[in-house]
Design an enzyme around this catalytic site. Structure first.
Site, PDB file in Angstrom:
ATOM      1  N   ASP A 152      48.879  43.532  35.612  1.00 54.60           N
ATOM      2  CA  ASP A 152      48.069  43.711  36.816  1.00 54.60           C
ATOM      3  C   ASP A 152      48.565  44.928  37.593  1.00 54.60           C
ATOM      4  OD1 ASP A 152      46.086  43.004  38.569  1.00 54.60           O
ATOM      5  OD2 ASP A 152      47.193  41.363  39.515  1.00 54.60           O
ATOM      6  N   GLU A 181      36.254  36.726  40.891  1.00 56.17           N
ATOM      7  CA  GLU A 181      37.044  35.783  41.692  1.00 56.17           C
ATOM      8  C   GLU A 181      36.272  35.301  42.920  1.00 56.17           C
ATOM      9  OE1 GLU A 181      41.010  37.067  42.741  1.00 56.17           O
ATOM     10  OE2 GLU A 181      41.299  35.394  44.129  1.00 56.17           O
ATOM     11  N   ASP A 236      49.785  40.337  40.187  1.00 55.71           N
ATOM     12  CA  ASP A 236      50.589  40.733  41.347  1.00 55.71           C
ATOM     13  C   ASP A 236      50.733  39.551  42.319  1.00 55.71           C
ATOM     14  OD1 ASP A 236      48.050  40.740  42.406  1.00 55.71           O
ATOM     15  OD2 ASP A 236      48.137  42.773  43.233  1.00 55.71           O
ATOM     16  N   SER A 237      50.116  38.423  41.983  1.00 54.00           N
ATOM     17  CA  SER A 237      50.371  37.175  42.716  1.00 54.00           C
ATOM     18  C   SER A 237      51.854  36.792  42.597  1.00 54.00           C
ATOM     19  CB  SER A 237      49.486  36.036  42.189  1.00 54.00           C
ATOM     20  OG  SER A 237      49.523  35.970  40.784  1.00 54.00           O
ATOM     21  N   LYS A 248      44.729  45.232  34.318  1.00 59.44           N
ATOM     22  CA  LYS A 248      43.646  44.794  35.223  1.00 59.44           C
ATOM     23  C   LYS A 248      43.777  45.578  36.517  1.00 59.44           C
ATOM     24  CE  LYS A 248      43.830  40.756  37.666  1.00 59.44           C
ATOM     25  NZ  LYS A 248      43.716  41.283  39.043  1.00 59.44           N
TER      26      LYS A 248
HETATM   27  O1  KIV Z   1      47.477  38.533  40.784  1.00 59.97           O
HETATM   28  C1  KIV Z   1      46.779  37.646  40.299  1.00 59.97           C
HETATM   29  O2  KIV Z   1      47.257  36.615  39.828  1.00 59.97           O
HETATM   30  C2  KIV Z   1      45.343  37.844  40.326  1.00 59.97           C
HETATM   31  C3  KIV Z   1      44.513  36.617  40.397  1.00 59.97           C
HETATM   32  C4  KIV Z   1      44.471  36.114  41.803  1.00 59.97           C
HETATM   33  C5  KIV Z   1      43.151  36.860  39.928  1.00 59.97           C
HETATM   34  O3  KIV Z   1      44.888  38.943  40.382  1.00 59.97           O
END
Ligand code: KIV
Length: 282
Positions: free
Chosen positions: A85, A184, A46-47, A115
């Site tokens: 995610d 993390e 979700d980044s 995740k």
């Molecule tokens: O969204 C993402 O890329 C993540 C990482 C910061 C671990 O969850």
């Protein structure tokens, strides 16, 4: 190209001490580059809220956005283990929401696992998703979706009280059955303790070297995200610099009449050019 790895292979890599490589990707071309580079796993994180959409954080990201980007990544990396995610709002309210969102990832984007963030407090969601037959990667330590509660994007486990909480989160998720665990922004000794204690692959981002594998955000690695760079990032390229100078050249060329050149033009078919010249004189 090496064969696609599944959970069994990732667990075997932990047992044999082979490091697992993991990167985020949000689009088709990046996914093709990562598969060609031989990464073991891809996270459609979700980044993408910051790295693709320019939001200030991950909070506004929706399930629909995560699905669309996961579909593109799957098309670009059909032979790589892809993790979807779960964004904020897709699992927090109840187990039923969590199962529905996880199943969407599988049915619509064909990911290999999902995740979700949180330790002890997420156990019921994890159990429900696993019961529905979806593989789960836990995410503890700094969990960006709850960074408000954590007092900002701060490293966790730096005091004995905080370190114990991180370890308890890891134990609770492992007992609940997660197949993979991401830690993390915690000190290396805390991550190493968890890695040694748990039988599942423990992957780190900002958690030192003594874990079973490493995750980084591809936009940091390639230098396309410029707003800030966390301490744990190693930048391997300056794509923003390369892209900006290429585009500056283009702007210069167009303004100077240096583009397009002869080789960039289409020509009329043989004999048609004379007919066209006559037509322009009618
Ligand atoms: O969204 C993402 O890329 C993540 C990482 C910061 C671990 O969850």
């Amino acid at each position: 190209m090496s064969a696609k790895k599944g959970l069994f292979d990732l667990h075997e890599m932990k047992r044999s001490g082979q490091k697992i490589t993991w990167l985020t990707a949000y689009d088709y071309p990046t996914a093709t580059f990562e598969e060609a580079a031989g990464v073991d796993m891809i996270l459609v994180g979700d980044s993408l809220g910051m790295c693709v959409y320019g939001y200030p954080g991950t909070v506004p990201v929706t399930m629909d956005q995560c699905i669309v980007h996961s579909e593109a990544v799957r098309r670009g990396a059909p032979n790589t283990f892809v993790v979807g995610d779960m964004p904020l709002g897709s699992y927090q309210a109840c187990d039923e929401d969590a199962v529905r969102s996880a199943i969407r990832f599988l049915k619509e984007a064909n990911v290999d696992a999902i995740k979700l963030e949180g330790g002890v407090r997420t156990v019921s969601r994890v159990r429900a998703i696993l019961d529905a037959g979806v593989a789960v990667c836990g995410h503890i330590g700094l969990t960006p979706q709850s960074s408000g509660q954590l007092g900002g994007h701060k490293a966790q486990g730096r005091t004995i009280e905080s370190a114990k909480l991180v370890v308890e989160d890891a134990r609770a998720l492992c007992e609940a059955g997660v197949q993979l665990l991401l830690v993390e922004a915690v000190p290396p000794e805390v991550a190493a303790f968890i890695r040694d204690e748990l039988p599942i692959p423990v992957l780190g981002i900002g958690a030192g070297e003594q874990v079973d594998g490493q995750l980084l955000i591809v936009s940091d690695v390639l230098g396309t995200f410029q707003a800030f760079t966390p301490k744990f990032v190693k930048k391997y390229a300056d794509i923003a610099g390369v892209a900006t100078s290429a585009l500056t050249e283009y702007v210069k060329d167009v303004r100077a009449g240096a583009f397009p050149e002869e080789q960039h033009c289409y020509h009329m078919l043989a004999g048609e050019d004379e007919k066209f010249a006559a037509y322009t004189k009618e």
